[in-house]
Design a protein around this motif. Structure first.
Motif, mmCIF file in Angstrom:
data_model
loop_
_atom_site.group_PDB
_atom_site.id
_atom_site.type_symbol
_atom_site.label_atom_id
_atom_site.label_comp_id
_atom_site.label_asym_id
_atom_site.label_seq_id
_atom_site.Cartn_x
_atom_site.Cartn_y
_atom_site.Cartn_z
ATOM 1 N N UNK A 74 5.675 -5.437 -1.826
ATOM 2 C CA UNK A 74 4.897 -5.966 -2.952
ATOM 3 C C UNK A 74 3.476 -5.410 -2.920
ATOM 4 N N UNK A 75 3.052 -4.857 -4.045
ATOM 5 C CA UNK A 75 1.675 -4.405 -4.213
ATOM 6 C C UNK A 75 1.346 -4.475 -5.697
ATOM 7 N N UNK A 76 0.083 -4.734 -6.019
ATOM 8 C CA UNK A 76 -0.287 -4.839 -7.435
ATOM 9 C C UNK A 76 -0.665 -3.501 -8.051
ATOM 10 N N UNK A 123 5.956 -4.677 -8.269
ATOM 11 C CA UNK A 123 4.560 -4.547 -8.673
ATOM 12 C C UNK A 123 4.091 -5.932 -9.111
ATOM 13 N N UNK A 124 3.247 -6.537 -8.269
ATOM 14 C CA UNK A 124 2.770 -7.886 -8.574
ATOM 15 C C UNK A 124 1.528 -8.193 -7.751
ATOM 16 N N UNK A 125 0.714 -9.097 -8.265
ATOM 17 C CA UNK A 125 -0.393 -9.648 -7.507
ATOM 18 C C UNK A 125 0.223 -10.502 -6.393
ATOM 19 N N UNK A 170 4.650 3.133 -7.226
ATOM 20 C CA UNK A 170 5.292 4.385 -7.633
ATOM 21 C C UNK A 170 5.528 5.288 -6.420
ATOM 22 N N UNK A 171 4.541 5.382 -5.519
ATOM 23 C CA UNK A 171 4.685 6.203 -4.325
ATOM 24 C C UNK A 171 5.805 5.676 -3.421
ATOM 25 N N UNK A 220 0.801 -1.222 0.000
ATOM 26 C CA UNK A 220 0.000 0.000 0.000
ATOM 27 C C UNK A 220 0.832 1.270 0.000
ATOM 28 N N UNK A 221 0.745 2.043 1.078
ATOM 29 C CA UNK A 221 1.470 3.315 1.177
ATOM 30 C C UNK A 221 2.963 3.126 1.426
#
Length: 180
Positions: free
Chosen positions: A72-74, A99-101, A80-81, A53-54
């Motif tokens: 890890x976040x999708x 960046x992944x599920x 990007x943040x 998330x953040x």
């Protein structure tokens, strides 16, 4: 939001408007890190932050110079943040953003970690399946610690690897180990 301790202590940050994530509160995060620092030496650990998330939890680990963190976040806005904040504040070498599920990441990833922190969306009822997948994978080192953040109305204490839970307001952190 703010970073509680470490090299970035008191650093405030706010994700952009319309951010698709629910950050862990400062109150809950402070409680979690008090527990962790009383149980573990955080230096030089391999840490995995799932549903990052953040980046709130990743930033706290990095600020405390805990070791190498994989976030890890999708969602592209989230990754990007996290990358942007980490680079801007000099902790970019400590955080690897993916960046992944998360469910697919768990199935395919082969590295093992000392600490895995996961904050899946509360509204989705995937916690039990997710918990089983993490604990049956090779992601967590034999003596590692898995921390699942969930709502206060849910309990996962019946899992064979359950160790304990800590409640902070509406948030609960449940702790799991291979040999509790």
């Amino acid at each position: 939001m703010r970073i509680i301790s470490g090299i970035l202590k008191k650093q405030r940050f706010s994700p952009p408007k319309g951010f698709p994530s629910r950050p862990t509160t400062d109150f809950a995060k402070e409680g979690l890190f008090n527990v962790l620092e009383n149980q573990l030496v955080l230096a030089d650990l391999e840490i995995l932050d799932l549903f990052a998330g953040t980046g709130n939890i990743s930033f706290e680990f990095a600020s405390r110079e805990a070791g190498m963190i994989t976030s890890v976040d999708k969602n592209f806005k989230c990754t990007r943040f996290i990358k942007s904040f980490a680079e801007e504040h000099g902790i970019g070498k400590s955080i690897n953003v993916v960046k992944a599920d998360v469910m697919k990441f768990i199935e395919k990833h082969t590295k093992s970690y000392d600490i895995i922190f996961a904050d899946p969306p509360f509204e989705e009822k995937l916690h039990k399946e997710f918990l089983n997948k993490v604990m049956s994978s090779n992601l967590l080192k034999e003596d590692g610690l898995f921390i699942l953040e969930h709502g206060k109305h849910d309990s996962f204490a019946d899992h064979e690897n359950y160790q304990s839970s800590r409640k902070y307001g509406h948030v609960v952190f449940s702790f799991y180990q291979h040999n509790p």
